[in-house]
Write a protein that holds these residues in place. Structure first.
Motif, mmCIF file in Angstrom:
data_model
loop_
_atom_site.group_PDB
_atom_site.id
_atom_site.type_symbol
_atom_site.label_atom_id
_atom_site.label_comp_id
_atom_site.label_asym_id
_atom_site.label_seq_id
_atom_site.Cartn_x
_atom_site.Cartn_y
_atom_site.Cartn_z
ATOM 1 N N SER A 151 0.807 -1.227 0.000
ATOM 2 C CA SER A 151 0.000 0.000 0.000
ATOM 3 C C SER A 151 0.837 1.273 0.000
ATOM 4 O O SER A 151 0.344 2.353 -0.342
ATOM 5 N N THR A 152 2.104 1.167 0.382
ATOM 6 C CA THR A 152 2.960 2.358 0.440
ATOM 7 C C THR A 152 3.805 2.544 -0.816
ATOM 8 O O THR A 152 4.542 3.527 -0.918
ATOM 9 N N LEU A 153 3.690 1.649 -1.767
ATOM 10 C CA LEU A 153 4.531 1.720 -2.958
ATOM 11 C C LEU A 153 3.943 2.672 -3.999
ATOM 12 O O LEU A 153 2.774 2.554 -4.363
ATOM 13 N N PRO A 154 4.755 3.608 -4.507
ATOM 14 C CA PRO A 154 4.276 4.552 -5.527
ATOM 15 C C PRO A 154 4.355 3.944 -6.932
ATOM 16 O O PRO A 154 5.137 4.384 -7.783
ATOM 17 N N LEU A 155 3.538 2.915 -7.177
ATOM 18 C CA LEU A 155 3.596 2.193 -8.442
ATOM 19 C C LEU A 155 2.252 2.263 -9.164
ATOM 20 O O LEU A 155 1.208 2.520 -8.554
ATOM 21 N N ALA A 156 2.308 2.011 -10.472
ATOM 22 C CA ALA A 156 1.083 1.954 -11.265
ATOM 23 C C ALA A 156 0.267 0.729 -10.844
ATOM 24 O O ALA A 156 0.826 -0.235 -10.298
ATOM 25 N N PRO A 157 -1.036 0.742 -11.083
ATOM 26 C CA PRO A 157 -1.893 -0.387 -10.658
ATOM 27 C C PRO A 157 -1.423 -1.740 -11.167
ATOM 28 O O PRO A 157 -1.440 -2.727 -10.416
ATOM 29 N N GLU A 158 -0.999 -1.825 -12.429
ATOM 30 C CA GLU A 158 -0.556 -3.116 -12.960
ATOM 31 C C GLU A 158 0.734 -3.585 -12.295
ATOM 32 O O GLU A 158 0.933 -4.783 -12.074
ATOM 33 N N GLN A 159 1.587 -2.627 -11.923
ATOM 34 C CA GLN A 159 2.814 -2.985 -11.220
ATOM 35 C C GLN A 159 2.517 -3.452 -9.800
ATOM 36 O O GLN A 159 3.147 -4.389 -9.300
ATOM 37 N N LEU A 160 1.568 -2.790 -9.151
ATOM 38 C CA LEU A 160 1.169 -3.211 -7.804
ATOM 39 C C LEU A 160 0.588 -4.619 -7.828
ATOM 40 O O LEU A 160 0.834 -5.418 -6.912
ATOM 41 N N GLU A 161 -0.163 -4.935 -8.878
ATOM 42 C CA GLU A 161 -0.733 -6.270 -9.000
ATOM 43 C C GLU A 161 0.361 -7.319 -9.153
ATOM 44 O O GLU A 161 0.259 -8.425 -8.606
ATOM 45 N N GLN A 162 1.418 -6.984 -9.875
ATOM 46 C CA GLN A 162 2.545 -7.899 -10.034
ATOM 47 C C GLN A 162 3.234 -8.145 -8.694
ATOM 48 O O GLN A 162 3.631 -9.272 -8.379
ATOM 49 N N VAL A 163 3.391 -7.088 -7.905
ATOM 50 C CA VAL A 163 4.001 -7.227 -6.579
ATOM 51 C C VAL A 163 3.123 -8.087 -5.680
ATOM 52 O O VAL A 163 3.615 -8.957 -4.942
ATOM 53 N N ARG A 164 1.812 -7.874 -5.724
ATOM 54 C CA ARG A 164 0.895 -8.681 -4.918
ATOM 55 C C ARG A 164 0.964 -10.156 -5.322
ATOM 56 O O ARG A 164 0.928 -11.047 -4.457
ATOM 57 N N ALA A 165 1.050 -10.401 -6.620
ATOM 58 C CA ALA A 165 1.150 -11.782 -7.095
ATOM 59 C C ALA A 165 2.444 -12.425 -6.611
ATOM 60 O O ALA A 165 2.459 -13.598 -6.208
ATOM 61 N N ALA A 166 3.541 -11.647 -6.622
ATOM 62 C CA ALA A 166 4.821 -12.172 -6.144
ATOM 63 C C ALA A 166 4.754 -12.478 -4.655
ATOM 64 O O ALA A 166 5.272 -13.503 -4.191
ATOM 65 N N LYS A 167 4.117 -11.586 -3.884
ATOM 66 C CA LYS A 167 3.965 -11.825 -2.442
ATOM 67 C C LYS A 167 3.122 -13.064 -2.193
ATOM 68 O O LYS A 167 3.388 -13.839 -1.261
ATOM 69 N N ALA A 168 2.102 -13.275 -3.019
ATOM 70 C CA ALA A 168 1.256 -14.464 -2.863
ATOM 71 C C ALA A 168 2.046 -15.734 -3.140
ATOM 72 O O ALA A 168 1.876 -16.750 -2.451
ATOM 73 N N GLN A 169 2.922 -15.689 -4.146
ATOM 74 C CA GLN A 169 3.769 -16.846 -4.445
ATOM 75 C C GLN A 169 4.711 -17.147 -3.282
ATOM 76 O O GLN A 169 4.919 -18.313 -2.925
ATOM 77 N N ILE A 170 5.274 -16.095 -2.698
ATOM 78 C CA ILE A 170 6.165 -16.273 -1.543
ATOM 79 C C ILE A 170 5.404 -16.890 -0.380
ATOM 80 O O ILE A 170 5.883 -17.813 0.297
#
Length: 265
Positions: A151-170
């Motif tokens: 929530s604190t990352l200054p990223l575009a929505p599609e980039q935030l979704e990629q980060v969320r997907a990576a966190k889910a994989q972890i």
């Protein structure tokens, strides 16, 4: 310090990385002491892996896979073809490197003992550099992503979704999974030694079929492990690796000449 982290997973990664790096060192030193293999032979084995994988096949695969990323996701048929290509090229690149090594720099050192040393150097570099390096990157990703507040990352929505997907994989990684990778290194080391012994027969028996047998066996093991992973999960894949490791050990001993006695310390 470890808030948000699974300490067991971190410990598992550390243990796997340590094994990936130290296991080949122990094997190489044992081979040197047991069979008197020269450092030159072990070094050429390591160089063969670097030239056939690290500097050629692996970068090429990464580029091609990136270019075909969307197509591979969209087509199960194309993905299966890609798995077959990966398996076959692994056998072709590495067994050809062994063939060239025994044809040229090791043409006067075509012995079973030297095949053992060459295979140890070849598999050792793979374990310590490629697999160990990937495990280190995996550990860094686990630590960074687990502690990251999306929530604190200054990223575009599609980039935030990629980060969320990576966190889910972890989060989906079970704490003991990195240890399976370390276990797999034992089987991989035996396979590398066995395939080197097989390729050596191409010269000792003057029959090309031994080279192609090595290519086919290597490709079959890689492909079977991937299929088992997709069908039955990591334990099924490691079961395949275990079977090929036992087969590799049998090959190594079966093709050992009667006069190949250990060196007396």
């Amino acid at each position: 310090m470890f808030s948000g982290l699974d300490v067991r997973l971190i410990a598992s990664f550390v243990a796997a990385i340590t094994f990936d790096i130290l296991m080949p060192v122990v094997v190489v030193l044992w081979v040197r002491r047991r069979f008197g293999v020269a450092w030159r032979v072990i070094g050429i084995g390591a160089l063969a892996f670097a030239l056939s994988q690290l500097f050629t096949r692996v970068p090429a695969i990464q580029v091609i896979q990136y270019l075909l990323m969307d197509e591979l996701k969209a087509s199960a048929v194309l993905m299966n073809v890609w798995i077959a290509v990966l398996s076959l090229t692994a056998g072709l690149f590495e067994e050809t490197a062994r063939l060239i090594a025994f044809k040229y720099p090791l043409k006067d050192q075509r012995t079973w003992r030297n095949a053992i040393g060459f295979g140890a150097g070849h598999g050792g570099l793979e374990s310590a550099v490629l697999i160990g390096g990937l495990a280190i990157i995996g550990l860094i990703n686990v630590v960074v992503l687990s502690r990251m507040d999306v929530s604190t990352l200054p990223l575009a929505p599609e980039q935030l979704e990629q980060v969320r997907a990576a966190k889910a994989q972890i989060s989906a990684i079970r704490w003991w999974e990195p240890l399976l990778g370390a276990y797999e290194r034992v089987g991989a080391m035996l396979l590398h030694i066995a395939m080197t012994v097989l390729v050596l027969q191409r010269f000792l028996r003057n029959q090309r079929r031994w080279y192609w047998l090595a290519v086919g066996t290597h490709a079959l093991m890689n492909g079977a492990a991937v299929v088992a992973m997709k069908a039955g999960g990591p334990f099924a894949a490691e079961g395949v690796v275990t079977l090929f490791a036992l087969f590799s050990l049998w090959l190594i001993l079966r093709l050992r000449p009667a006069h190949a006695q250990p060196v007396t310390p």
